[in-house]
Enzyme design. Structure first.
Site, PDB file in Angstrom:
ATOM      1  N   SER A  92       0.743  -1.182  -0.044  1.00  0.00           N
ATOM      2  CA  SER A  92      -0.010  -0.081   0.033  1.00  0.00           C
ATOM      3  C   SER A  92       0.699   1.139   0.036  1.00  0.00           C
ATOM      4  CB  SER A  92      -0.941   0.096   1.081  1.00  0.00           C
ATOM      5  OG  SER A  92      -1.768  -1.196   1.307  1.00  0.00           O
TER       6      SER A  92
HETATM    7  C1  LIG Z   1      -2.967  -4.175  -0.526  1.00  0.00           C
HETATM    8  S1  LIG Z   1      -2.402  -5.629  -0.378  1.00  0.00           S
HETATM    9  C2  LIG Z   1      -1.619  -5.466   1.486  1.00  0.00           C
HETATM   10  C3  LIG Z   1      -0.323  -5.003   1.565  1.00  0.00           C
HETATM   11  C4  LIG Z   1       0.099  -5.180   2.635  1.00  0.00           C
HETATM   12  N1  LIG Z   1      -0.752  -4.858   3.907  1.00  0.00           N
HETATM   13  C5  LIG Z   1       1.524  -4.849   2.768  1.00  0.00           C
HETATM   14  O1  LIG Z   1       1.907  -4.149   3.694  1.00  0.00           O
HETATM   15  O2  LIG Z   1       2.177  -5.144   1.810  1.00  0.00           O
HETATM   16  C6  LIG Z   1      -3.739  -6.664   0.021  1.00  0.00           C
HETATM   17  C7  LIG Z   1      -3.389  -8.208   0.548  1.00  0.00           C
HETATM   18  O3  LIG Z   1      -4.638  -8.711   0.783  1.00  0.00           O
HETATM   19  C8  LIG Z   1      -4.490 -10.180   0.591  1.00  0.00           C
HETATM   20  N2  LIG Z   1      -5.875 -10.811   0.624  1.00  0.00           N
HETATM   21  C9  LIG Z   1      -6.957 -10.723  -0.093  1.00  0.00           C
HETATM   22  N3  LIG Z   1      -8.047 -11.232   0.344  1.00  0.00           N
HETATM   23  C10 LIG Z   1      -7.348 -11.789   1.575  1.00  0.00           C
HETATM   24  C11 LIG Z   1      -8.124 -12.722   2.448  1.00  0.00           C
HETATM   25  N4  LIG Z   1      -9.466 -13.351   2.200  1.00  0.00           N
HETATM   26  N5  LIG Z   1      -7.456 -13.109   3.506  1.00  0.00           N
HETATM   27  C12 LIG Z   1      -6.110 -12.935   3.747  1.00  0.00           C
HETATM   28  N6  LIG Z   1      -5.284 -12.096   2.688  1.00  0.00           N
HETATM   29  C13 LIG Z   1      -6.046 -11.658   1.762  1.00  0.00           C
HETATM   30  C14 LIG Z   1      -3.824 -10.063  -0.920  1.00  0.00           C
HETATM   31  O4  LIG Z   1      -3.603 -11.505  -1.230  1.00  0.00           O
HETATM   32  C15 LIG Z   1      -2.852  -8.861  -0.605  1.00  0.00           C
HETATM   33  O5  LIG Z   1      -1.600  -9.493  -0.425  1.00  0.00           O
END
Ligand SMILES: C[S@@+](CC[C@H](N)C(=O)[O-])C[C@H]1O[C@@H](n2cnc3c(N)ncnc32)[C@H](O)[C@@H]1O
Length: 242
Positions: A92
């Site tokens: 992000s």
């Molecule tokens: C915007 S990215 C997150 C960025 C992260 N917080 C960082 O600091 O790099 C969103 C993440 O949520 C994960 N995601 C999506 N749906 C999810 C779920 N149901 N449970 C866990 N992770 C999930 C995606 O695979 C992705 O890696």
């Protein structure tokens, strides 16, 4: 005492300082923190401006974001934008990480749950602020590399699990704070259940691939839930079988 000519002495000092400084990118990180402060002074959150607390900014000045992005993108690590991390996912934008962290008002004794580990950067920012951070990532290879990266960087109070974060992590509940870093169509009821009375959750809510709204959820000591929409955001969707 060993006497060196002045030019030789400066060369020795320069060589001693330069690699550490260049490798650590501290100056770029300080610029990033100033940018975050500038944006916070401009953006309207809910009904007004919201400066990011010094405590959060100081932590962001220490976490090496360049170690959380793919090697070819390292030179962009301290620009205020999301970057691709593989598997169609992103790390992000730093301002949004700062804002979400600040909204959680994490205390040194708090236990925090993050949904969407991604690169591990948000968890690393939370790590020095909290007692423990539990983080869930649905893409297994991302969970594995974030686990390794966080351990390698010494963020020892962070535990990473591969799985669907929609259902939270009941074994470690209740949580003082929960941050969801992927956009959900609604606030997952298991996460509300696992939030401690008096706790806060920050979550982007809205349809996938459109603009969503960043929502702050408060659970009162009596268990009453109150929500507040703060600003439009754009996150990758919360996936999974729910
Ligand atoms: C915007 S990215 C997150 C960025 C992260 N917080 C960082 O600091 O790099 C969103 C993440 O949520 C994960 N995601 C999506 N749906 C999810 C779920 N149901 N449970 C866990 N992770 C999930 C995606 O695979 C992705 O890696």
């Amino acid at each position: 005492m060993l006497r060196l000519p002045v030019f030789l002495l400066s060369l020795v000092v320069a060589l001693a300082i330069a690699p550490a400084h260049a490798g650590d990118m501290a100056a770029d990180r300080a610029d990033m923190v100033r940018t975050i402060e500038d944006i916070a002074a401009d953006v309207t959150i809910g009904t007004g401006r919201r400066p990011i607390s010094r405590r959060v900014l100081d932590v962001m000045a220490t976490v090496p974001r360049h170690a959380f992005v793919p090697d070819p993108l390292r030179r962009y690590a301290y620009t205020d934008r999301p970057l691709p991390i593989g598997h169609g996912q992103t790390i992000s934008q730093p301002y949004i990480v700062a804002l979400m962290t600040d909204l959680l008002q994490v205390d040194a004794e708090d236990v925090v749950l993050e949904i969407g580990t991604g690169s591990g950067y948000q968890a690393a920012v939370l790590s020095p602020l909290a007692r423990a951070v539990y983080t869930i990532e649905i893409v297994e290879p991302l969970a594995a590399s974030a686990r390794e990266r966080l351990a390698g960087q010494g963020y020892d109070n962070v535990t990473v699990r591969a799985g669907d974060g929609y259902y939270g992590w009941a074994d470690h509940a209740p949580f003082d704070a929960i941050v969801v870093t992927a956009a959900a169509g609604h606030v997952p009821p298991p996460l509300i259940e696992q939030l401690r009375p008096g706790g806060r959750m920050v979550i982007p809510v809205g349809a996938a691939f459109t603009v969503q709204h960043l929502m702050l959820v408060h659970k009162s000591e009596g268990g009453e839930v109150r929500t507040e929409f703060l600003l439009p955001v754009a996150f990758v969707p919360l996936t999974g079988g729910h």
